[in-house]
Write a protein that holds these residues in place. Structure first.
Motif, PDB file in Angstrom:
ATOM      1  N   HIS C 181      79.531  35.396  27.875  1.00 17.43           N
ATOM      2  CA  HIS C 181      79.677  36.832  27.641  1.00 17.43           C
ATOM      3  C   HIS C 181      81.123  37.268  27.545  1.00 17.43           C
ATOM      4  O   HIS C 181      81.480  38.080  26.702  1.00 17.43           O
ATOM      5  N   LEU C 183      83.620  35.230  26.735  1.00 21.19           N
ATOM      6  CA  LEU C 183      84.107  34.610  25.499  1.00 21.19           C
ATOM      7  C   LEU C 183      83.622  35.388  24.284  1.00 21.19           C
ATOM      8  O   LEU C 183      84.391  35.687  23.369  1.00 21.19           O
ATOM      9  N   ARG C 189      82.434  36.676  19.049  1.00 20.73           N
ATOM     10  CA  ARG C 189      81.513  35.723  18.465  1.00 20.73           C
ATOM     11  C   ARG C 189      80.191  35.759  19.205  1.00 20.73           C
ATOM     12  O   ARG C 189      80.155  36.056  20.395  1.00 20.73           O
ATOM     13  N   MET C 191      78.095  33.535  20.865  1.00 23.01           N
ATOM     14  CA  MET C 191      78.143  32.151  21.336  1.00 23.01           C
ATOM     15  C   MET C 191      76.774  31.472  21.278  1.00 23.01           C
ATOM     16  O   MET C 191      76.695  30.249  21.265  1.00 23.01           O
ATOM     17  N   GLY C 194      72.656  29.447  16.749  1.00 17.10           N
ATOM     18  CA  GLY C 194      72.365  28.013  16.607  1.00 17.10           C
ATOM     19  C   GLY C 194      73.572  27.240  16.103  1.00 17.10           C
ATOM     20  O   GLY C 194      73.923  26.177  16.638  1.00 17.10           O
ATOM     21  N   ILE C 197      76.241  26.854  18.818  1.00 14.75           N
ATOM     22  CA  ILE C 197      75.851  25.905  19.857  1.00 14.75           C
ATOM     23  C   ILE C 197      75.984  24.473  19.331  1.00 14.75           C
ATOM     24  O   ILE C 197      76.466  23.579  20.027  1.00 14.75           O
TER      25      ILE C 197
ATOM     26  N   ASN D 119      80.963  37.582  34.078  1.00  8.91           N
ATOM     27  CA  ASN D 119      80.042  36.841  33.234  1.00  8.91           C
ATOM     28  C   ASN D 119      78.623  36.923  33.776  1.00  8.91           C
ATOM     29  O   ASN D 119      77.664  37.034  33.008  1.00  8.91           O
ATOM     30  N   LYS D 122      76.961  39.754  32.481  1.00 12.31           N
ATOM     31  CA  LYS D 122      76.918  39.761  31.014  1.00 12.31           C
ATOM     32  C   LYS D 122      78.078  40.550  30.397  1.00 12.31           C
ATOM     33  O   LYS D 122      77.927  41.185  29.354  1.00 12.31           O
ATOM     34  N   ALA D 123      79.205  40.534  31.084  1.00  8.38           N
ATOM     35  CA  ALA D 123      80.406  41.203  30.579  1.00  8.38           C
ATOM     36  C   ALA D 123      80.178  42.691  30.313  1.00  8.38           C
ATOM     37  O   ALA D 123      80.862  43.312  29.500  1.00  8.38           O
ATOM     38  N   ARG D 127      83.143  44.764  28.444  1.00 13.37           N
ATOM     39  CA  ARG D 127      82.904  45.299  27.102  1.00 13.37           C
ATOM     40  C   ARG D 127      83.141  46.789  27.047  1.00 13.37           C
ATOM     41  O   ARG D 127      83.473  47.340  26.005  1.00 13.37           O
ATOM     42  N   LEU D 233      67.216  25.671  19.242  1.00 14.39           N
ATOM     43  CA  LEU D 233      68.432  26.466  19.165  1.00 14.39           C
ATOM     44  C   LEU D 233      68.300  27.663  18.250  1.00 14.39           C
ATOM     45  O   LEU D 233      69.132  28.565  18.267  1.00 14.39           O
ATOM     46  N   VAL D 234      67.292  27.661  17.463  1.00 18.46           N
ATOM     47  CA  VAL D 234      67.129  28.744  16.506  1.00 18.46           C
ATOM     48  C   VAL D 234      67.049  30.082  17.205  1.00 18.46           C
ATOM     49  O   VAL D 234      67.650  31.057  16.797  1.00 18.46           O
TER      50      VAL D 234
END
Lengths: 235, 235, 235, 235
Positions: C181, C183, C189, C191, C194, C197, D119, D122-123, D127, D233-234
């Motif tokens: 989060h 990052l 981005r 993170m 797919g 990762i 983190n 969740k930031a 943010r 990962l999708v």
DNA sequence: CATGAATGAGTTTTCATTCAT
DNA sequence: AATGAATGAAAACTCATTCAT
């Protein structure tokens, strides 16, 4: 969050102006939120004056409230004192007074709010005011004179108590405004539309003049009327 | 005004009773001090219930206020729903309704307070109520029927709007009570004495029946009347 | 606001099922909000079980947290225990372990959360666990065997400490997820896409195998290196 | 864990000093206990300042947390901005950056804690920060330049993404510290001993330089590698 | 086993008011 | 006259936990 720097520069030393600004802000704040919910911080923010000044000029939040209350009543009775209806026909004079009141309530919602609030608090502060004696509405005397004129000319009924009559007239005028929000919510009407206010004005005039012009005892009495639940009134 | 450790023993487990106790205490507290000044601590103390229970049953101070407000309105419209005046002469029926209202205000100062308070807050909470639709006063329909009877028998004038008429009747009845403290302070009268209340009752009946029984257009019109300051009403 | 009647009917008497439901809800709640912010009320609501049952089965909120923590670690080491890479080429075996870890972190965000949380609290609860000895990751031994095979075949460098190596491998795998989060916010981005990762997976494999396959001492040493600010490390 | 009546004398009027004291206490409290468990009472006690001042200067507990978070990040990027490695050999420059990071984490456990905590949440707060854009770590650009130098001199491999590389380097450096307690508990080591930290430092340098100095494609590929469980990962 | 009701201590936050300059 | 900083009491609300059934 440390109140953001006011935009305005620090006050020029001007006692009257500062006092007046605070009072105006207090009028707004108190009539919007009520005495307990009103905050001295907000009042200070509203008028761009340092909070400390409230204490300098008015001693306390309650002192400020009292000053605001008095100012509201003073302006109101000042207006009532100015009215000149002695040259009008009695019925027209009554109408003029109703107009005066209704216009005043429309244009001065602060007054309506303060009056309701003060009554909610059982007139605790009003009674404390040293200016209370000044708030005896001058209209009652004007009314007394007009009634007399109308009665001697035979237009008006005889048995009218000026104070009692004043209360009735007032009730017909103010309750529509003081209760506009519950009435509006329940009857789904916008009580403050121009048309609705005009209708109200006519109804009030109609009620009041009907009452005054009714020949005493002329109206059909409700047969067998008994003073409903009088017992309960003793308390 | 101190509280601290109740002496009372822990509650019996009785959800309904606890809820009811809290509600009753809230009725008292809110109508005495108003929503912002009312304290959950005091409410809990008043009814000997753990403060936490307020949140358990009502979610928040505002939730409790809403529940109290609704209960006050429910009782009120329940009473109005019960009234049976269909068998009375039109004028007597009107009188009966005025009696009902005045008696109710005398005996239920909570209602008068909540109504004033809620209007002060622009009906913010009332409008949020899911029960709002239930609060449309049943009297307006009763009134409509009675007016019709009075009109067809020729006793009552023709041009009467039931809602508008209801507001007037209501105003004449309630303002005396809602504003009793300012009126009392200014006119130095005890508005709640039995005699004064009776006088009020008679005046209201007189006002209302005069209005209804006035032949349309019979009253002397105020000559040259113009719709005073109409401009101001646009806003 | 008195939590609305659960939709579900009162629990059938089924100890194991109830316990499991609570545990699952706790996993969700704790990993979403953290130990102090998690509320027993919410946990009970989440799984439709009476709050009292938490105390019946787990003694206290902290007891429940510990049980959740242990369950998370148990599942994790169970998986690591299952892995069979002895039949693979050393490099392929390393890759398989990296895949295992990354897949696990992707699919079990609860584990990542609990690990971060527990470290934040200085492993206070983990250390209290009677199962701590079971959490010594079995991978270190698997790794030791694979390193030995790779070293004796000359593919891997000689001077590798299994625990130190495990930590590095782990760091490369998990930090991307545990810090996703910050990052993501800083580098703008996503993170967890797919593609990202997959890129991560390749980079980790690249890093790890580069390290292992580098001939000892082959890399250009940074000239004149001194053990930067060693003093500070004493503390 | 009791507090109550500070004994200390009332604050000198010094806005900046008071603000700074609160912020420092917040840094300590939040990094020790986390946002939800931190108590404004304790923060006020820690720095001998009236609790009200927290709200005066920071608006709310969350406002204070955000200010603390920002200050932690500001100091961190300020340091990263200062580093001057342009005059060093590429490998030495990389080493210098690793030293910088590791030293920073050793000496600023607050940073490590805040980063982990943020983190975990969740930031969410990061943010929200208006300063977020300032936290884009300046090292990525420094790294890009060094990589270019190393690549053109043939020391470093060609296919390196600066951000991806930064994340790896960071992971190798920080995870050891952020997870020191779970690692310590499980492996029964004192991760913060000088010797262990030095070993860590060497391993990180080794990992990073091995990766950079590996001739592209030189390392033995794991035969028959397939993009493990890509489907998962999708999502 | 399971439950709704009850508790008391603790938390953040608000506020009118005063201090020191 | 005017101001920003500081204060203590009290407010609403939350929470883990226990009681009685």
């Amino acid at each position: 969050m440390k109140r953001r720097k006011r935009a305005t520069a620090p006050q020029k030393r001007n006692a009257d102006a500062t006092r007046a600004k605070i009072l105006q802000a207090a009028l707004d704040e108190f009539s919007e939120r009520g005495l307990p919910a009103a905050s001295t911080d907000d009042i200070a923010d509203r008028c761009g004056v340092n909070k400390r000044m409230i204490y300098y000029y008015f001693g306390s939040k309650e002192g400020l409230y009292l000053a605001a209350l008095e100012s509201v009543f003073e302006r109101f009775v000042a207006l009532e004192r100015e009215i000149d209806v002695e040259h009008l026909e009695p019925a027209a004079a009554i109408e003029a007074m109703i107009d005066l009141k209704i216009d005043y309530y429309v244009e001065n919602p602060h007054f309506v709010s303060f009056l309701a609030m003060e009554n909610f608090y059982k007139a605790r502060h009003l009674r404390k005011s040293k200016k209370l004696h000044m708030f005896k509405t001058p209209l009652t005397e004007v009314i007394a004179r007009i009634l007399k004129r109308g009665q001697s000319s035979g237009q008006f009924r005889q048995d009218v108590d000026p104070v009692d009559f004043y209360v009735s007239m007032c009730a017909l005028c103010i309750m529509y405004f003081s209760n506009q929000h519950s009435l509006g919510a329940i009857f789904q009407r916008d009580m403050m539309s121009g048309a609705n206010i005009e209708r109200r004005r006519r109804t009030v005039v109609d009620f009041v003049l009907s009452y005054l012009q009714m020949t005493d005892g002329a109206r059909t009495p409700a047969p067998g009327r008994k003073p409903a639940r009088q017992a309960a009134l003793v308390s």
